[in-house]
Design a protein around this motif. Structure first.
Motif, PDB file in Angstrom:
ATOM      1  N   UNK A 246      -4.554  15.359  -4.180  1.00  9.41           N
ATOM      2  CA  UNK A 246      -5.595  14.969  -3.228  1.00  9.41           C
ATOM      3  C   UNK A 246      -4.974  14.233  -2.058  1.00  9.41           C
ATOM      4  N   UNK A 247      -5.577  14.395  -0.906  1.00 10.92           N
ATOM      5  CA  UNK A 247      -5.101  13.728   0.308  1.00 10.92           C
ATOM      6  C   UNK A 247      -6.200  12.818   0.846  1.00 10.92           C
ATOM      7  N   UNK A 248      -5.832  11.606   1.191  1.00  5.62           N
ATOM      8  CA  UNK A 248      -6.786  10.662   1.784  1.00  5.62           C
ATOM      9  C   UNK A 248      -6.912  10.993   3.259  1.00  5.62           C
ATOM     10  N   UNK A 249      -8.061  11.451   3.651  1.00  5.36           N
ATOM     11  CA  UNK A 249      -8.273  11.822   5.042  1.00  5.36           C
ATOM     12  C   UNK A 249      -8.157  10.612   5.945  1.00  5.36           C
TER      13      UNK A 249
ATOM     14  N   UNK B 208      -9.623  15.145   0.025  1.00  3.39           N
ATOM     15  CA  UNK B 208      -9.385  16.587   0.136  1.00  3.39           C
ATOM     16  C   UNK B 208      -8.542  16.987  -1.072  1.00  3.39           C
ATOM     17  N   UNK B 209      -9.120  17.779  -1.981  1.00  2.00           N
ATOM     18  CA  UNK B 209      -8.552  17.969  -3.315  1.00  2.00           C
ATOM     19  C   UNK B 209      -8.190  19.417  -3.599  1.00  2.00           C
TER      20      UNK B 209
ATOM     21  N   UNK C 288      -6.447   1.848  -1.900  1.00  2.00           N
ATOM     22  CA  UNK C 288      -5.206   1.329  -1.332  1.00  2.00           C
ATOM     23  C   UNK C 288      -4.371   2.385  -0.613  1.00  2.00           C
ATOM     24  N   UNK C 289      -4.591   3.646  -0.921  1.00  2.00           N
ATOM     25  CA  UNK C 289      -3.782   4.723  -0.351  1.00  2.00           C
ATOM     26  C   UNK C 289      -3.895   4.733   1.175  1.00  2.00           C
ATOM     27  N   UNK C 290      -2.758   4.835   1.841  1.00  2.00           N
ATOM     28  CA  UNK C 290      -2.773   4.850   3.302  1.00  2.00           C
ATOM     29  C   UNK C 290      -3.444   6.116   3.823  1.00  2.00           C
ATOM     30  N   UNK C 291      -4.062   6.064   5.010  1.00  2.00           N
ATOM     31  CA  UNK C 291      -4.638   7.275   5.609  1.00  2.00           C
ATOM     32  C   UNK C 291      -3.601   8.383   5.700  1.00  2.00           C
TER      33      UNK C 291
ATOM     34  N   UNK D  35       0.838  -1.198   0.000  1.00  2.00           N
ATOM     35  CA  UNK D  35       0.000   0.000   0.000  1.00  2.00           C
ATOM     36  C   UNK D  35       0.875   1.252   0.000  1.00  2.00           C
ATOM     37  N   UNK D  36       0.515   2.250  -0.809  1.00  2.10           N
ATOM     38  CA  UNK D  36       1.372   3.426  -0.949  1.00  2.10           C
ATOM     39  C   UNK D  36       1.051   4.545   0.036  1.00  2.10           C
ATOM     40  N   UNK D  37       2.072   5.346   0.321  1.00  8.10           N
ATOM     41  CA  UNK D  37       1.885   6.620   1.019  1.00  8.10           C
ATOM     42  C   UNK D  37       1.630   7.740   0.018  1.00  8.10           C
ATOM     43  N   UNK D  38       2.186   7.595  -1.185  1.00  6.38           N
ATOM     44  CA  UNK D  38       2.078   8.629  -2.208  1.00  6.38           C
ATOM     45  C   UNK D  38       1.970   7.968  -3.577  1.00  6.38           C
ATOM     46  N   UNK D  39       1.113   8.540  -4.427  1.00 11.46           N
ATOM     47  CA  UNK D  39       0.927   8.011  -5.780  1.00 11.46           C
ATOM     48  C   UNK D  39       0.960   9.160  -6.777  1.00 11.46           C
TER      49      UNK D  39
END
Length: 208
Positions: free
Chosen positions: A200-203, A168-169, A138-141, A115-119
Protein backbone atom coordinates in the motif's frame (compact mmCIF):
# COMPACT_ATOMS: atom_id res chain seq x y z
CA UNK A 1 16.44 -0.66 23.96
CA UNK A 2 18.55 0.35 20.96
CA UNK A 3 21.58 -1.68 19.87
CA UNK A 4 24.10 -0.05 17.56
CA UNK A 5 25.14 -1.87 14.36
CA UNK A 6 28.59 -3.32 13.58
CA UNK A 7 31.22 -2.08 11.15
CA UNK A 8 30.32 -2.62 7.48
CA UNK A 9 31.92 -5.23 5.22
CA UNK A 10 31.53 -6.02 1.52
CA UNK A 11 28.22 -7.71 0.64
CA UNK A 12 25.79 -8.03 -2.27
CA UNK A 13 22.09 -7.96 -3.07
CA UNK A 14 19.93 -11.01 -3.74
CA UNK A 15 21.26 -12.95 -0.77
CA UNK A 16 20.30 -16.66 -0.66
CA UNK A 17 18.36 -17.97 2.32
CA UNK A 18 21.36 -19.86 3.68
CA UNK A 19 23.29 -16.58 3.89
CA UNK A 20 21.27 -15.95 7.07
CA UNK A 21 21.71 -17.92 10.25
CA UNK A 22 18.41 -19.41 11.43
CA UNK A 23 17.27 -21.14 14.59
CA UNK A 24 17.08 -24.79 13.59
CA UNK A 25 13.71 -25.55 15.22
CA UNK A 26 12.25 -22.54 13.39
CA UNK A 27 13.85 -22.97 9.96
CA UNK A 28 11.39 -21.78 7.32
CA UNK A 29 10.50 -18.62 9.27
CA UNK A 30 12.84 -16.58 7.07
CA UNK A 31 11.30 -14.49 4.29
CA UNK A 32 12.29 -16.57 1.26
CA UNK A 33 14.50 -14.94 -1.38
CA UNK A 34 11.77 -14.93 -4.04
CA UNK A 35 9.23 -13.34 -1.68
CA UNK A 36 11.89 -11.00 -0.33
CA UNK A 37 12.60 -9.68 -3.83
CA UNK A 38 8.94 -8.80 -4.44
CA UNK A 39 8.55 -7.31 -0.96
CA UNK A 40 11.68 -5.15 -1.23
CA UNK A 41 10.62 -3.84 -4.63
CA UNK A 42 7.17 -3.03 -3.27
CA UNK A 43 8.70 -1.02 -0.41
CA UNK A 44 9.78 1.67 -2.92
CA UNK A 45 13.15 2.09 -1.24
CA UNK A 46 15.47 5.01 -1.96
CA UNK A 47 19.11 5.44 -1.00
CA UNK A 48 18.15 7.63 2.00
CA UNK A 49 14.94 5.88 3.12
CA UNK A 50 13.95 5.45 6.75
CA UNK A 51 12.65 1.88 7.06
CA UNK A 52 10.82 -0.04 9.78
CA UNK A 53 11.02 -3.84 9.67
CA UNK A 54 8.43 -5.00 12.20
CA UNK A 55 8.97 -8.59 13.29
CA UNK A 56 12.52 -8.68 11.92
CA UNK A 57 13.26 -12.28 13.01
CA UNK A 58 16.47 -13.31 11.15
CA UNK A 59 16.86 -9.83 9.66
CA UNK A 60 16.80 -10.92 6.00
CA UNK A 61 14.49 -8.07 4.91
CA UNK A 62 16.17 -5.47 7.14
CA UNK A 63 19.63 -6.40 5.88
CA UNK A 64 18.75 -6.26 2.18
CA UNK A 65 16.78 -3.06 2.74
CA UNK A 66 19.91 -1.66 4.38
CA UNK A 67 21.92 -2.42 1.26
CA UNK A 68 19.48 -0.45 -0.90
CA UNK A 69 18.92 2.40 1.58
CA UNK A 70 22.66 2.71 2.17
CA UNK A 71 22.46 6.37 3.24
CA UNK A 72 19.28 5.83 5.25
CA UNK A 73 18.37 3.96 8.42
CA UNK A 74 16.66 0.60 8.88
CA UNK A 75 15.09 -0.16 12.24
CA UNK A 76 14.81 -3.91 12.84
CA UNK A 77 12.08 -4.34 15.46
CA UNK A 78 11.97 -7.69 17.28
CA UNK A 79 10.00 -8.53 20.42
CA UNK A 80 11.39 -12.05 20.96
CA UNK A 81 14.53 -11.59 23.06
CA UNK A 82 15.59 -15.15 22.19
CA UNK A 83 15.85 -14.06 18.55
CA UNK A 84 17.84 -10.88 19.16
CA UNK A 85 21.23 -12.64 19.34
CA UNK A 86 20.46 -14.33 16.02
CA UNK A 87 19.45 -11.00 14.50
CA UNK A 88 22.65 -9.39 15.79
CA UNK A 89 24.80 -12.15 14.32
CA UNK A 90 23.19 -11.85 10.89
CA UNK A 91 23.61 -8.08 10.85
CA UNK A 92 27.25 -8.45 11.88
CA UNK A 93 27.77 -11.18 9.31
CA UNK A 94 26.67 -8.85 6.50
CA UNK A 95 28.18 -5.71 8.00
CA UNK A 96 25.07 -3.53 7.79
CA UNK A 97 26.13 -0.35 9.52
CA UNK A 98 22.77 1.32 9.01
CA UNK A 99 20.57 -1.43 10.51
CA UNK A 100 19.63 -0.69 14.11
CA UNK A 101 17.95 -3.27 16.35
CA UNK A 102 14.99 -2.15 18.44
CA UNK A 103 14.14 -4.72 21.11
CA UNK A 104 10.50 -4.54 22.14
CA UNK A 105 6.92 -4.94 21.04
CA UNK A 106 5.20 -2.92 18.35
CA UNK A 107 3.40 -0.59 18.35
CA UNK A 108 4.70 0.58 21.75
CA UNK A 109 8.36 0.88 20.68
CA UNK A 110 7.52 2.69 17.46
CA UNK A 111 6.94 6.00 19.24
CA UNK A 112 10.70 6.52 19.69
CA UNK A 113 11.50 6.07 15.99
CA UNK A 114 11.57 8.68 13.21
CA UNK A 115 8.65 8.65 10.77
CA UNK A 116 9.24 6.00 8.10
CA UNK A 117 9.34 6.15 4.32
CA UNK A 118 8.80 2.39 4.11
CA UNK A 119 7.42 -0.22 6.51
CA UNK A 120 7.58 -4.01 6.24
CA UNK A 121 5.42 -6.12 8.55
CA UNK A 122 6.55 -9.71 8.74
CA UNK A 123 5.13 -10.40 12.20
CA UNK A 124 2.76 -8.61 14.53
CA UNK A 125 2.61 -10.65 17.74
CA UNK A 126 -1.17 -10.45 17.64
CA UNK A 127 -1.21 -6.64 17.51
CA UNK A 128 -1.68 -6.17 13.77
CA UNK A 129 -4.67 -3.83 14.09
CA UNK A 130 -2.85 -1.46 16.46
CA UNK A 131 0.33 -1.64 14.37
CA UNK A 132 -1.55 -0.73 11.19
CA UNK A 133 -3.21 2.24 12.89
CA UNK A 134 0.19 3.49 14.04
CA UNK A 135 1.96 2.86 10.72
CA UNK A 136 -0.66 4.54 8.54
CA UNK A 137 -0.63 7.55 10.87
CA UNK A 138 3.18 7.84 10.87
CA UNK A 139 4.02 6.87 7.29
CA UNK A 140 5.37 9.80 5.29
CA UNK A 141 3.34 11.04 2.29
CA UNK A 142 4.20 8.84 -0.68
CA UNK A 143 5.52 6.16 1.68
CA UNK A 144 5.03 2.42 1.22
CA UNK A 145 3.74 -0.35 3.48
CA UNK A 146 4.20 -4.06 2.74
CA UNK A 147 2.60 -6.93 4.69
CA UNK A 148 3.38 -10.61 4.07
CA UNK A 149 0.61 -13.10 4.86
CA UNK A 150 0.16 -16.85 4.44
CA UNK A 151 -3.66 -17.13 4.63
CA UNK A 152 -5.97 -15.87 1.87
CA UNK A 153 -8.72 -14.92 4.34
CA UNK A 154 -6.41 -12.62 6.31
CA UNK A 155 -5.05 -11.23 3.05
CA UNK A 156 -8.52 -10.22 1.84
CA UNK A 157 -9.21 -8.58 5.20
CA UNK A 158 -5.90 -6.72 5.10
CA UNK A 159 -6.45 -5.52 1.53
CA UNK A 160 -9.89 -4.07 2.24
CA UNK A 161 -8.83 -2.59 5.56
CA UNK A 162 -5.99 -0.64 3.97
CA UNK A 163 -8.33 0.57 1.21
CA UNK A 164 -10.75 1.81 3.87
CA UNK A 165 -7.86 3.66 5.54
CA UNK A 166 -7.30 5.61 2.32
CA UNK A 167 -4.25 3.73 1.08
CA UNK A 168 -3.65 2.88 -2.59
CA UNK A 169 -3.47 -0.91 -2.22
CA UNK A 170 -2.30 -3.87 -4.31
CA UNK A 171 -2.04 -7.60 -3.71
CA UNK A 172 0.09 -10.28 -5.33
CA UNK A 173 0.62 -13.97 -4.58
CA UNK A 174 4.20 -15.21 -4.87
CA UNK A 175 4.09 -18.90 -5.75
CA UNK A 176 7.62 -20.04 -6.57
CA UNK A 177 9.34 -23.37 -7.13
CA UNK A 178 13.05 -24.14 -6.91
CA UNK A 179 14.96 -26.63 -9.03
CA UNK A 180 16.49 -29.58 -7.20
CA UNK A 181 18.99 -31.87 -8.90
CA UNK A 182 18.28 -35.57 -8.39
CA UNK A 183 20.77 -38.46 -8.15
CA UNK A 184 20.23 -39.35 -11.81
CA UNK A 185 21.10 -35.81 -12.92
CA UNK A 186 17.54 -34.73 -13.69
CA UNK A 187 16.13 -31.58 -12.13
CA UNK A 188 12.71 -31.45 -10.53
CA UNK A 189 10.85 -28.49 -9.08
CA UNK A 190 10.07 -28.19 -5.39
CA UNK A 191 7.26 -25.76 -4.62
CA UNK A 192 7.58 -23.20 -1.85
CA UNK A 193 4.58 -22.28 0.25
CA UNK A 194 2.69 -19.43 -1.45
CA UNK A 195 2.86 -16.02 0.23
CA UNK A 196 0.48 -13.11 -0.26
CA UNK A 197 2.19 -9.72 -0.49
CA UNK A 198 -0.14 -6.81 0.26
CA UNK A 199 1.42 -3.46 -0.58
CA UNK A 200 0.00 0.00 0.00
CA UNK A 201 1.09 3.55 -0.69
CA UNK A 202 0.19 6.55 1.45
CA UNK A 203 -1.14 9.12 -0.95
CA UNK A 204 0.36 12.58 -0.74
CA UNK A 205 -2.84 14.18 0.55
CA UNK A 206 -3.90 11.39 2.94
CA UNK A 207 -5.27 12.92 6.10
CA UNK A 208 -5.34 16.50 4.75
Amino acid sequence: MVKEPPVAVNRGLGLPDDAFEQRKPLRGQITKREVRAVSLYSLGLRSDSVVWDIGACTGSVAIEAGLIAAQGRVYAIERDENSVDLLERNIERHGCQNVIIIVGEAPAVLSELPDPDSVFIGGSGGHLSDILHCVVGRLKPGGHLVVNLAALERTQEMYHRLKEMGMATEMVMVNAARGKEMNDGTVRLESLNPVFVVSACREENLGD
